[in-house]
Write a protein that holds these residues in place. Structure first.
Motif, PDB file in Angstrom:
ATOM      1  N   ALA A  45      -8.145  -7.316 -17.251  1.00 18.73           N
ATOM      2  CA  ALA A  45      -7.276  -6.811 -16.189  1.00 18.73           C
ATOM      3  C   ALA A  45      -7.981  -6.832 -14.838  1.00 18.73           C
ATOM      4  O   ALA A  45      -9.165  -6.516 -14.731  1.00 18.73           O
ATOM      5  N   VAL A  46      -7.217  -7.200 -13.815  1.00 21.84           N
ATOM      6  CA  VAL A  46      -7.662  -7.127 -12.430  1.00 21.84           C
ATOM      7  C   VAL A  46      -6.506  -6.570 -11.603  1.00 21.84           C
ATOM      8  O   VAL A  46      -5.351  -6.981 -11.794  1.00 21.84           O
ATOM      9  N   PHE A  47      -6.807  -5.646 -10.716  1.00 21.96           N
ATOM     10  CA  PHE A  47      -5.765  -5.020  -9.902  1.00 21.96           C
ATOM     11  C   PHE A  47      -5.634  -5.710  -8.547  1.00 21.96           C
ATOM     12  O   PHE A  47      -6.632  -6.120  -7.946  1.00 21.96           O
ATOM     13  N   VAL A  48      -4.403  -5.804  -8.093  1.00 20.64           N
ATOM     14  CA  VAL A  48      -4.111  -6.234  -6.731  1.00 20.64           C
ATOM     15  C   VAL A  48      -3.984  -4.966  -5.895  1.00 20.64           C
ATOM     16  O   VAL A  48      -3.224  -4.060  -6.237  1.00 20.64           O
ATOM     17  N   ARG A  49      -4.738  -4.911  -4.793  1.00 20.82           N
ATOM     18  CA  ARG A  49      -4.823  -3.680  -4.024  1.00 20.82           C
ATOM     19  C   ARG A  49      -4.419  -3.895  -2.570  1.00 20.82           C
ATOM     20  O   ARG A  49      -4.508  -5.003  -2.045  1.00 20.82           O
ATOM     21  N   SER A  50      -4.012  -2.830  -1.962  1.00 21.01           N
ATOM     22  CA  SER A  50      -3.554  -2.904  -0.578  1.00 21.01           C
ATOM     23  C   SER A  50      -4.723  -3.141   0.369  1.00 21.01           C
ATOM     24  O   SER A  50      -5.727  -2.431   0.317  1.00 21.01           O
ATOM     25  N   PRO A  51      -4.587  -4.112   1.287  1.00 21.35           N
ATOM     26  CA  PRO A  51      -5.601  -4.284   2.335  1.00 21.35           C
ATOM     27  C   PRO A  51      -5.338  -3.388   3.540  1.00 21.35           C
ATOM     28  O   PRO A  51      -6.133  -3.370   4.476  1.00 21.35           O
ATOM     29  N   HIS A  52      -4.223  -2.666   3.502  1.00 14.97           N
ATOM     30  CA  HIS A  52      -3.807  -1.837   4.626  1.00 14.97           C
ATOM     31  C   HIS A  52      -3.965  -0.354   4.280  1.00 14.97           C
ATOM     32  O   HIS A  52      -3.734   0.054   3.140  1.00 14.97           O
ATOM     33  N   PRO A  53      -4.288   0.479   5.279  1.00 13.35           N
ATOM     34  CA  PRO A  53      -4.353   1.921   5.004  1.00 13.35           C
ATOM     35  C   PRO A  53      -2.986   2.555   4.809  1.00 13.35           C
ATOM     36  O   PRO A  53      -2.876   3.608   4.168  1.00 13.35           O
ATOM     37  N   HIS A  54      -1.945   1.926   5.348  1.00 15.63           N
ATOM     38  CA  HIS A  54      -0.599   2.486   5.246  1.00 15.63           C
ATOM     39  C   HIS A  54       0.379   1.342   5.463  1.00 15.63           C
ATOM     40  O   HIS A  54       0.370   0.706   6.519  1.00 15.63           O
ATOM     41  N   ALA A  55       1.190   1.055   4.469  1.00 13.61           N
ATOM     42  CA  ALA A  55       2.102  -0.089   4.601  1.00 13.61           C
ATOM     43  C   ALA A  55       3.236   0.013   3.603  1.00 13.61           C
ATOM     44  O   ALA A  55       3.049   0.471   2.474  1.00 13.61           O
ATOM     45  N   PHE A 111      -3.423   3.925   1.129  1.00 11.31           N
ATOM     46  CA  PHE A 111      -4.811   3.792   1.584  1.00 11.31           C
ATOM     47  C   PHE A 111      -5.327   2.409   1.201  1.00 11.31           C
ATOM     48  O   PHE A 111      -4.755   1.725   0.341  1.00 11.31           O
ATOM     49  N   VAL A 112      -6.398   1.994   1.854  1.00  9.71           N
ATOM     50  CA  VAL A 112      -7.005   0.703   1.539  1.00  9.71           C
ATOM     51  C   VAL A 112      -7.542   0.749   0.117  1.00  9.71           C
ATOM     52  O   VAL A 112      -8.391   1.586  -0.212  1.00  9.71           O
ATOM     53  N   GLY A 113      -7.035  -0.135  -0.735  1.00 11.78           N
ATOM     54  CA  GLY A 113      -7.424  -0.139  -2.136  1.00 11.78           C
ATOM     55  C   GLY A 113      -6.387   0.446  -3.056  1.00 11.78           C
ATOM     56  O   GLY A 113      -6.559   0.428  -4.285  1.00 11.78           O
ATOM     57  N   ASP A 114      -5.294   0.970  -2.499  1.00 10.36           N
ATOM     58  CA  ASP A 114      -4.204   1.486  -3.332  1.00 10.36           C
ATOM     59  C   ASP A 114      -3.716   0.355  -4.245  1.00 10.36           C
ATOM     60  O   ASP A 114      -3.331  -0.713  -3.764  1.00 10.36           O
ATOM     61  N   PRO A 115      -3.721   0.524  -5.575  1.00 13.58           N
ATOM     62  CA  PRO A 115      -3.314  -0.564  -6.474  1.00 13.58           C
ATOM     63  C   PRO A 115      -1.795  -0.730  -6.497  1.00 13.58           C
ATOM     64  O   PRO A 115      -1.069   0.269  -6.573  1.00 13.58           O
ATOM     65  N   ASP A 354      -9.565  31.382   5.969  1.00 11.38           N
ATOM     66  CA  ASP A 354      -8.338  30.616   6.162  1.00 11.38           C
ATOM     67  C   ASP A 354      -8.647  29.184   5.764  1.00 11.38           C
ATOM     68  O   ASP A 354      -9.533  28.544   6.354  1.00 11.38           O
ATOM     69  N   VAL A 355      -7.962  28.681   4.736  1.00  9.86           N
ATOM     70  CA  VAL A 355      -8.241  27.357   4.189  1.00  9.86           C
ATOM     71  C   VAL A 355      -7.013  26.472   4.365  1.00  9.86           C
ATOM     72  O   VAL A 355      -5.920  26.822   3.892  1.00  9.86           O
ATOM     73  N   GLN A 356      -7.189  25.334   5.025  1.00 11.66           N
ATOM     74  CA  GLN A 356      -6.105  24.390   5.228  1.00 11.66           C
ATOM     75  C   GLN A 356      -6.536  23.023   4.686  1.00 11.66           C
ATOM     76  O   GLN A 356      -7.665  22.577   4.926  1.00 11.66           O
ATOM     77  N   VAL A 357      -5.610  22.375   3.978  1.00 10.22           N
ATOM     78  CA  VAL A 357      -5.892  21.080   3.365  1.00 10.22           C
ATOM     79  C   VAL A 357      -4.876  20.073   3.912  1.00 10.22           C
ATOM     80  O   VAL A 357      -3.667  20.326   3.888  1.00 10.22           O
ATOM     81  N   TRP A 358      -5.396  18.937   4.369  1.00 14.93           N
ATOM     82  CA  TRP A 358      -4.576  17.941   5.052  1.00 14.93           C
ATOM     83  C   TRP A 358      -4.589  16.608   4.312  1.00 14.93           C
ATOM     84  O   TRP A 358      -5.579  16.239   3.690  1.00 14.93           O
ATOM     85  N   LEU A 359      -3.487  15.897   4.400  1.00 11.74           N
ATOM     86  CA  LEU A 359      -3.382  14.554   3.849  1.00 11.74           C
ATOM     87  C   LEU A 359      -3.741  13.523   4.915  1.00 11.74           C
ATOM     88  O   LEU A 359      -3.389  13.683   6.085  1.00 11.74           O
ATOM     89  N   THR A 360      -4.450  12.471   4.485  1.00  9.14           N
ATOM     90  CA  THR A 360      -4.765  11.339   5.353  1.00  9.14           C
ATOM     91  C   THR A 360      -4.616  10.058   4.555  1.00  9.14           C
ATOM     92  O   THR A 360      -4.494  10.093   3.320  1.00  9.14           O
ATOM     93  N   ASN A 361      -4.663   8.924   5.222  1.00  6.88           N
ATOM     94  CA  ASN A 361      -4.562   7.628   4.547  1.00  6.88           C
ATOM     95  C   ASN A 361      -5.941   7.156   4.119  1.00  6.88           C
ATOM     96  O   ASN A 361      -6.475   6.149   4.591  1.00  6.88           O
ATOM     97  N   LYS A 362      -6.524   7.925   3.204  1.00  8.73           N
ATOM     98  CA  LYS A 362      -7.834   7.622   2.644  1.00  8.73           C
ATOM     99  C   LYS A 362      -7.770   7.766   1.129  1.00  8.73           C
ATOM    100  O   LYS A 362      -6.822   8.331   0.578  1.00  8.73           O
ATOM    101  N   CYS A 363      -8.807   7.272   0.482  1.00  2.16           N
ATOM    102  CA  CYS A 363      -8.906   7.417  -0.976  1.00  2.16           C
ATOM    103  C   CYS A 363      -8.775   8.893  -1.354  1.00  2.16           C
ATOM    104  O   CYS A 363      -9.350   9.760  -0.697  1.00  2.16           O
ATOM    105  N   PRO A 364      -8.015   9.208  -2.409  1.00  5.40           N
ATOM    106  CA  PRO A 364      -7.822  10.612  -2.789  1.00  5.40           C
ATOM    107  C   PRO A 364      -9.128  11.323  -3.139  1.00  5.40           C
ATOM    108  O   PRO A 364     -10.126  10.693  -3.515  1.00  5.40           O
TER     109      PRO A 364
END
Length: 789
Positions: A45-55, A111-115, A354-364
């Motif tokens: 198996a080989v995965f095809v992954r996103s070259p874009h951070p958000h697409a 994110f970049v690398g999203d399969p 006070d703890v805040q957690v944010w989402l970004t277009n990066k690896c989880p």
């Protein structure tokens, strides 16, 4: 409360035995995933992954890929989603928003690398060639590459999370405002850790074999938690757990990256089932660095209310975490633990966070060895900030605030209970060992290099019992199950739900089991890593292995020992087992204050139990076997103090660690040799992360650390020879007094190194409030200070 008896003199607990597993590993006879031959008809198996951070994901053209000789299939998220249920992360936690994740995204890559697709072929090379021919119609979208951008909400990482903030929790003691009102000074300090990843020596991989006739899936995969892993796979593939077997071979490191099935694992399992053929996948190093899982990116600001003598009256912590694009774990999980245990070794009654957690277009993000690693640097760096602000010695400030023997048991501001904790003792021991006073005197002498001293006292959370998860609002159990049986020959087979990734479990767990039973160590084997053989347990994570797994095995041994002695009493024509003991496989009797051999061995008792049950005491069932479930205390704490001396070349920013001393208290050490190895490894990981590791992203969200040319890790000559000392106090609430200690080295390494660097830089009016402390960043900070002057 369990009050453990002292280990018997000469027993297996506390012996520095060589690791059993090392012989086969050093001789090249270990069996890792790549050592398992591919079954007939196996697909690669080989995965095809996103070259874009958000697409947006448009049509996927697989025709050219499917035409490559040897290609069996190209599967997309729609193909795999038909048999793999999405993951919904929605624990009932106030302030936490739910998130859903398909097995592969079908509409938007985050994110970049999203399969986004999976190519299956008869050879790895054919699969790689075909993967390059898969054409995805990408429609790039604006990317969120930082918390600052996430707050602006120019784009949403997850449409179901408005404003990109996925979690927020707060806490404050009733007296917090009053503590700040009576303070002589309020000292503010800022800390930021850079994004890092786990870098196991062996990247991830899995071999899936679907047996259509039996409707059974076998997964050969390196996982730290075989049973929860199996449960998750069965649930997502809509199978019953008896339809899934997880076999974990040797594992070259995990560090938290190999706890749960990630999306690739589920895709391979589903592909094997869809095609009714074995499928194997081996992650590349670039995939591991950019797409496996990441951790550590967080910013914390503390405000300390203090008296003029340095006493800490109150503390607040504002924490922001970059969680990445998807949710494999509850988004508040690691951050909430950091906030809860932040006060560490100090007498702090009034505290708030006070703890805040944010989402970004990066690896989880997910847990990485010591997911609460920043805790010690933050607390200890705050103590240094207080010392600088008030013109006091950092060691003196720590001493005046440290919890001492007279304070125990101590309940922290967040309700955590400390019992056998010795932070003052380890602080004094580490300071003395490194020659603190002499180093301070040396700083005052003319030098061409900047000398720095860093102290970091660690309070390391270990057992994570079920009560802790409930108190933290996190779903989960902390129990562990052990089984033990004695065969007719006297051979002992013991098992629990852990799986090793280099910790030496086959040795240390055997020592705990043998100590509980009284068996000869050479007659006992530990079987772990196979979901059909081992009992259901929570696996290896945190520092729970010794206390939860070792504790369960120790207690199972004690339970079985009671039956062995009852049978021995009957065989010796005694009325009871009082005055009998089993040590090293031999039944002893107390006669006039001395232990003497009875002529019976464990093998003889076992033979009777199995093969001559009519000789057993009335009503006793044949055989020798025990099953024991153990839920450890909500939390057990180990502690240590790291002292680090560094020098910096101001002309180049080059950093050299001169010495690194660790004084630790981890309770009963099952095997001192393994404890030392764990401390060395964890400390090296902490220093490496603090000095050089950075899973960097560009401002547009592109990942820029895809190889070891870009992601640096410490080599042997970057690190000093660690100097260890032990000041152990057994825990009064765990079997045999075991505490655990596998992550404290990482916590202390980070804090001591960063504090030492800042202590050195303070001589030049410079301060680094974020890592990594690379020569380039140090030099730039020194130059900026010169320019300002």
């Amino acid at each position: 409360m369990i009050v453990p008896p002292p280990p018997e003199p000469g027993g297996p607990l506390g012996k520095a035995l060589r690791r059993r597993e090392d012989r086969r590993l050093l001789m090249g006879q270990g069996r890792f995933l790549d050592d398992i031959p591919a079954p007939p008809g196996c697909l690669h198996a080989v995965f095809v992954r996103s070259p874009h951070p958000h697409a947006r994901i448009g049509p996927i053209d697989t025709a050219a890929a499917r035409a490559v000789p040897g290609v069996a299939a190209v599967l997309t998220g729609r193909d795999l989603g038909a048999i793999v249920a999405p993951l919904r992360m929605a624990p009932p936690i106030a302030g936490l928003l739910p998130m859903d994740m398909p097995v592969l995204p079908t509409d938007i890559a985050r994110f970049v690398g999203d399969p986004v697709a999976l190519v299956l072929a008869a050879s790895r090379s054919a699969a790689e060639d075909a993967a390059e021919l898969v054409q995805v119609a990408w429609d790039p979208l604006p990317a969120i590459a930082s918390i600052a951008q996430a707050k602006q909400a120019a784009a949403l990482v997850d449409p179901a999370v408005p404003g990109n903030r996925v979690s927020r929790q707060g806490f404050a003691t009733p007296g917090l405002d009053a503590a700040f009102a009576r303070a002589d000074r309020v000292v503010e300090a800022r800390f930021a850790q850079q994004r890092q990843t786990h870098v196991p020596l062996e990247p991830r991989g899995v071999l899936a074999i679907w047996d259509a006739g039996r409707e059974h899936l076998t997964l050969r995969v390196g996982t730290q938690a075989p049973h929860p892993y199996r449960s998750a796979v069965a649930s997502r593939l809509r199978l019953k757990e008896f339809q899934v077997t997880v076999e974990s071979p040797e594992m070259g490191g995990g560090f938290g990256q190999k706890i749960i099935p990630l999306r690739e694992d589920l895709c391979i399992a589903a592909a094997s089932r869809l095609l009714n053929r074995p499928v194997r996948w081996r992650e590349t190093r670039a995939e591991n660095l950019m797409t496996a899982m990441m951790a550590r990116e967080e910013t914390i600001v503390t405000r300390a209310a203090v008296a003029t003598d340095g006493r800490l009256l109150g503390l607040t912590c504002a924490m922001e975490v970059d969680f990445g694009a998807w949710s494999f774990f509850p988004a508040n999980y690691m951050a909430r633990v950091v906030a809860m245990i932040l006060p560490g070794p100090y007498r702090l009654r009034d505290y708030g966070y006070d703890v805040q957690v944010w989402l970004t277009n990066k690896c989880p993000s997910g847990p990485m060895r010591a997911p609460m690693a920043v805790t010690s640097w933050v607390m200890e760096g705050t103590m240094d900030a207080v010392a600088r602000e008030l013109g006091l010695d950092p060691l003196a400030v720590r001493r005046i605030n440290s919890i001492g023997d007279a304070d125990l048991p101590f309940t922290t501001a967040t309700g955590e209970r400390y019992d056998a904790l010795t932070p003052r003792a380890t602080l004094d021991a580490a300071a003395a060992a490194i020659g603190y006073d002499a180093l301070r005197a040396g700083q005052a002498q003319p030098r061409d290099r900047l000398l720095g001293i860093g102290l970091c006292t660690v309070v390391e959370s270990t057992t994570y019992g079920s009560a802790f998860y409930r108190a933290a609002g996190i779903p989960g159990s902390g129990h562990e199950v052990a089984t033990m049986r004695v065969e007719p020959s006297g051979a002992v087979i013991a098992s629990c739900g852990l799986m090793g990734s280099g910790q030496g479990y086959e040795t240390s767990l055997a020592q705990a089991a043998a100590a509980g039973l009284g068996a000869a160590l050479d007659d006992l084997v530990i079987q772990i890593g196979h979901s059909d053989i081992a009992p259901y347990g929570m696996g290896s994570r945190g520092s729970r292995g010794a206390a939860a797994g070792g504790g369960a095995l120790y207690m199972a041994g004690q339970r079985l020992k009671a039956k062995v002695l009852a049978i021995a009493a009957a065989m010796l024509d005694l009325n009871s087992a009082a005055g009998l003991d089993l040590r090293d496989g031999v039944v002893l009797r107390l006669v006039e204050g001395a232990w003497v051999e009875t002529g019976l061995s464990l093998a003889q008792v076992a033979r009777t139990a199995h093969l001559d049950p009519l000789r057993l005491p009335p009503g006793m069932e044949p055989g020798l076997h025990a099953v024991l479930a153990y839920d450890p205390p909500a939390m057990t704490y180990a502690n240590s103090t790291h002292a680090c001396a560094v020098e910096i070349d101001p002309a180049t920013g080059a950093l050299r660690v001169l010495r690194h001393v660790v004084a630790e208290d981890c309770g009963t050490r099952i095997n001192p040799l393994i404890v030392a190895g764990q401390t060395h490894g964890a400390t090296a990981m902490g220093l490496s992360g603090a000095m050089m590791e950075h899973a960097a992203y560009a401002e547009d969200g592109q990942a820029v650390a895809g190889s070891f040319m870009d992601y640096a890790i410490a080599r042997a000559d970057d690190l000093p020879a660690f100097e260890l000392s032990h000041h152990d106090t057994p825990s009064p609430s765990t079997p045999a007094g075991i505490k655990g200690m596998a992550e404290g080295g990482t916590m202390g390494g980070i804090g001591a190194l960063m504090n030492a660097v800042n202590d050195a830089l303070a001589r030049a009016g410079v301060h680094l409030d974020s890592g990594p402390a690379t020569p380039a960043r140090i030099w730039a900070a020194l130059q900026a200070a010169k320019d300002t002057a």
